[in-house]
Design a protein around this motif. Sequence first.
Motif, short mmCIF file in Angstrom:
data_model
loop_
_atom_site.label_atom_id
_atom_site.label_comp_id
_atom_site.label_asym_id
_atom_site.label_seq_id
_atom_site.Cartn_x
_atom_site.Cartn_y
_atom_site.Cartn_z
N SER A 116 0.84 -1.20 0.00
CA SER A 116 0.00 0.00 0.00
C SER A 116 0.88 1.24 0.00
CB SER A 116 -0.91 0.01 1.24
OG SER A 116 -1.77 -1.11 1.24
N ASN A 117 0.50 2.21 -0.81
CA ASN A 117 1.25 3.47 -0.87
C ASN A 117 0.81 4.43 0.23
OD1 ASN A 117 2.70 2.65 -3.08
ND2 ASN A 117 1.37 3.64 -4.57
N TYR A 118 1.73 5.28 0.66
CA TYR A 118 1.42 6.32 1.63
C TYR A 118 0.56 7.39 0.98
CZ TYR A 118 5.69 4.15 3.55
OH TYR A 118 6.62 3.27 3.99
N THR A 119 0.00 8.24 1.79
CA THR A 119 -0.82 9.34 1.27
C THR A 119 0.05 10.38 0.57
OG1 THR A 119 -0.67 10.43 3.43
CG2 THR A 119 -2.62 9.05 2.99
N LYS A 120 1.32 10.44 0.94
CA LYS A 120 2.26 11.35 0.28
C LYS A 120 3.66 10.73 0.35
CE LYS A 120 3.26 14.09 4.43
NZ LYS A 120 3.35 15.47 5.00
N LYS A 167 16.06 7.58 7.74
CA LYS A 167 15.97 6.59 8.81
C LYS A 167 15.80 5.18 8.24
CE LYS A 167 13.39 5.54 13.05
NZ LYS A 167 12.26 5.95 13.93
N LEU A 168 14.94 5.04 7.24
CA LEU A 168 14.74 3.73 6.62
C LEU A 168 16.04 3.23 5.99
CD1 LEU A 168 11.31 3.73 4.70
CD2 LEU A 168 12.08 2.12 6.44
N MET A 169 16.73 4.10 5.28
CA MET A 169 17.98 3.71 4.64
C MET A 169 19.03 3.29 5.65
SD MET A 169 18.36 6.59 1.64
CE MET A 169 17.38 6.55 0.14
N THR A 170 19.12 4.03 6.74
CA THR A 170 20.09 3.70 7.80
C THR A 170 19.83 2.30 8.35
OG1 THR A 170 20.32 6.03 8.41
CG2 THR A 170 20.99 4.40 10.05
N ASN A 171 18.55 1.98 8.55
CA ASN A 171 18.19 0.66 9.08
C ASN A 171 18.53 -0.45 8.09
OD1 ASN A 171 17.24 1.78 11.45
ND2 ASN A 171 15.12 1.92 10.74
N PHE A 172 18.25 -0.21 6.81
CA PHE A 172 18.54 -1.23 5.80
C PHE A 172 20.06 -1.47 5.69
CE2 PHE A 172 14.36 -0.12 3.59
CZ PHE A 172 13.74 -1.29 4.01
N LYS A 210 8.78 8.07 -8.31
CA LYS A 210 9.09 8.90 -7.14
C LYS A 210 10.05 8.11 -6.25
CE LYS A 210 4.80 11.61 -7.03
NZ LYS A 210 4.36 11.25 -8.38
N THR A 211 11.27 8.60 -6.11
CA THR A 211 12.29 7.84 -5.41
C THR A 211 13.15 8.72 -4.51
OG1 THR A 211 13.86 8.12 -7.24
CG2 THR A 211 12.48 6.15 -7.29
N TRP A 212 13.73 8.06 -3.51
CA TRP A 212 14.80 8.66 -2.70
C TRP A 212 16.08 7.89 -3.00
CZ3 TRP A 212 14.98 13.08 -0.14
CH2 TRP A 212 13.79 13.67 0.30
N LEU A 239 7.01 6.21 -2.26
CA LEU A 239 5.60 6.09 -1.93
C LEU A 239 5.28 4.94 -0.99
CD1 LEU A 239 4.03 6.81 -5.44
CD2 LEU A 239 4.14 8.34 -3.47
N ASN A 240 6.26 4.03 -0.79
CA ASN A 240 5.98 2.90 0.11
C ASN A 240 7.22 2.40 0.86
OD1 ASN A 240 7.31 1.25 -1.91
ND2 ASN A 240 5.36 1.29 -3.04
N GLY A 241 8.38 2.95 0.58
CA GLY A 241 9.59 2.58 1.31
C GLY A 241 10.24 1.29 0.86
N GLN A 242 9.75 0.67 -0.21
CA GLN A 242 10.34 -0.59 -0.68
C GLN A 242 11.71 -0.34 -1.32
OE1 GLN A 242 8.44 -3.02 -3.96
NE2 GLN A 242 8.17 -4.47 -2.26
#
Length: 798
Positions: A324-328, A337-342, A371-373, A405-408
């Motif tokens: 599921s995608n986030y609202t934004k 933070k997500l990248m640091t954890n991965f 849409k990417t980081w 949009l979902n952190g994957q």
Amino acid sequence: MNKKKIFSLLLTASLLFSSTSYVFAADFKISQPEPAITTTLTASSNSEERNVKISKEQAKKIAKEKLKKYFDITISEQDFKCNINLNSYTINKDNKNYIWHMNWYSNSHNSSKNISLTLDANTGDLISMNNYNYNENNSSIPKLSIEDAKEISNKFIKNINPSEYKLCELSKDKWFSNRGTYSDYSFNYVRNIYGAKYYSNYITVTIDGVTGKIKSYNFNWDKNLKVPPMPKINLREIAESNFKKEMNMELKYKLLQNKYEYQNKDNTKNVKLVYEPSIEKGYSIDANTGKFLTYDSDKNVNTQTAKLNETEIQNLYKNYKKLSNYTKPLEKEEASKLMTNFVKKFYGNGYTIENLSYSENDNSYKSTEKKTWRASFTKKIEVTNPKTNKKVSRTLGGNITLNALNGQILRISNYLSSYYDYDKNFTPKFTWNEGYYKAVDLLGEHYGDKIKNLELNLTHTETIYKENDQKKPERYYRYYFTRKVNNLLYDNDNIYIEFDTKTGQLVSMRCSWDDDISFKNPNNSISIANAKDSFFKKYKPELRFIMKNTSNDNKNPKMELKLVYVLDSPNVYIDAFNTNILNRYDGEEIKFDISHFLNEIKESKYEKEITILAYSGLVDTKDFTLKKEIKNMDLIKTLVDALGYTPYIVDRVETYNKSSALENSKSDSADTNESALTNEDYLKMAKYYGFIDGDIKNFNFEKKVSREEMCKALIKFLNYEKIAECKDTFALNFEDGNKVSKENYGYVSLAKGLKLIELNNNKLNPKQTATMEDLAIGLFRALENKESSRFYPYPLYR
């Protein structure tokens, strides 16, 4: 040349001008490598010159004589500088062979000449010649037809290699191949032994299609070849039967190019359902036994498979979770933070996230990457240099990309993990099969939404390398899990996982996936048998000689000629709905028969010019009709194709010009064919190239094009519009000149002067609708006046 022609036209026009004048405004090869002749070319020392019969000065003299005799090239020491080197090469560890390589070059402010030549250093035989003259001839189209060029080539070979010419067969030329330049023709003469081709012996010639001169020549011939007797048994039918029996036709979805890119303006993908032919045993059958040929390389390969049992599959599917995608999109801090954890999870502590950036790309043909980081991660370490035994500082790191949009995880790689690892002798942390289960665990943990749509059965082919009779371990294990749709493979989408076998660490993981594609239902697809029948109607086994190692001792190979039947590598697809044979590049049907086109143009006095255009891929032979009336879309497509469809140029322009009117241009008459570019795609390039101007929002694609409008477009094609706007310079000296629109006076006059349009009984008929014949000869003559400095379009049909 072109400037002189224009000046002449202007001068003539000005002399004609008066107060009563009217003033007014272009062979498949064997897929499995042939273990024939392996050569290593090395520069020889001066001391080795004593090993050759021909000295340096003698070589230069012989070379100049051959250039003059065969190529009508005179070398003047005053005009040219020369480099000459003695090189050696070995054939299968036999005695050294020597060649003299010479290069003459000359530069001036407006031209550059370069002539290279190689001679056998012991016999004086000419091996190769290449004549490159920059700026001498930059025409965009040949003046000679392929038949004219072939006649020149044949005459040349008969003169320079008369005995070999009798033993050669000219390879069949394929129409509409993507040629190196439009003005050159290349011919390949293959040695023919008992009616069987030996592709390792050949003569190649390139002809300048404008001047008719020889641009290059290459002579690759073994005069000491030991030819075995021709077998009396004819096994062609057996060979064809075995090929057909062993051929696998796999039904799958393939992403193909929309002529120049994988998608059109609306991101419509050119995905087709096709049969992909392949033969696991290879494409060569022994003509004496009817059995498939084996190669030494086959002995050094180890193949293993891995798959999950039913219980393991169900356990994996328990990880399924709809994404599921986030609202934004993620905020910067959240992404960091997500990248640091991965990174910590895969590579441990101590890494710093750097260069974090957000990106939006609506034109991406991967829906997951719109849409990417993105970021890099690094850390400092100390390692011991084995040569100096000293500690040195090094940086480890890699890159990571997340779906905003979902952190994957879209991509993560630690590309420096083994960069400084000098130790080649190690024991892998796990086997390939154990690594497979590690990879499957990562699928369940990070790609739960996709696990039910993946091919989980994998095959691993390991090429075995030995060093000091010890097998070298594989440093990396790589796993490709391909997407499945309707239980069929779509290999453009996949999840790739790679491990470092020494450290056991994840090297790379990436997800390539597009959920925006519509896949056709395979229920009405043809059978495998029908697909095979379609293929073998067009492709037959060919009798050839190849060089093969007949010794069981790899250290002492014995190379001998072997007679085989070869099936041209099936580098095609079969349309799963109609049995058409498709080009693997763009999925267009390959046209094997163009007789209807050749018969049609026989009625034209411009048959030669239209044939040259077709051979260069600039005329669509499929539905060509001489008297077809030209519409706006026909004109635009023809001229854009002639310059080359280069969408990235327009994308770059629009990046810097957001206010472009093209951003909102639409048309109700858009071409909806998924396998072709839309009308808007062509309109965008026509606007960029300058064939059309003004407001294109409501452009009429179906409007018929008059002869004077065609003249204007061709002059713009040549970028001569500034000259055409000099209205008072031109005169319309034909009977119906008063019917030309005043704003087009200069364009029509210049087009007539350049012979882009022909008069009929001294009438131009400016308001009459142009025909395909008019456009073809106009384009041909425009290309004669246009320098070849463009991108080459992909052929319409082959």
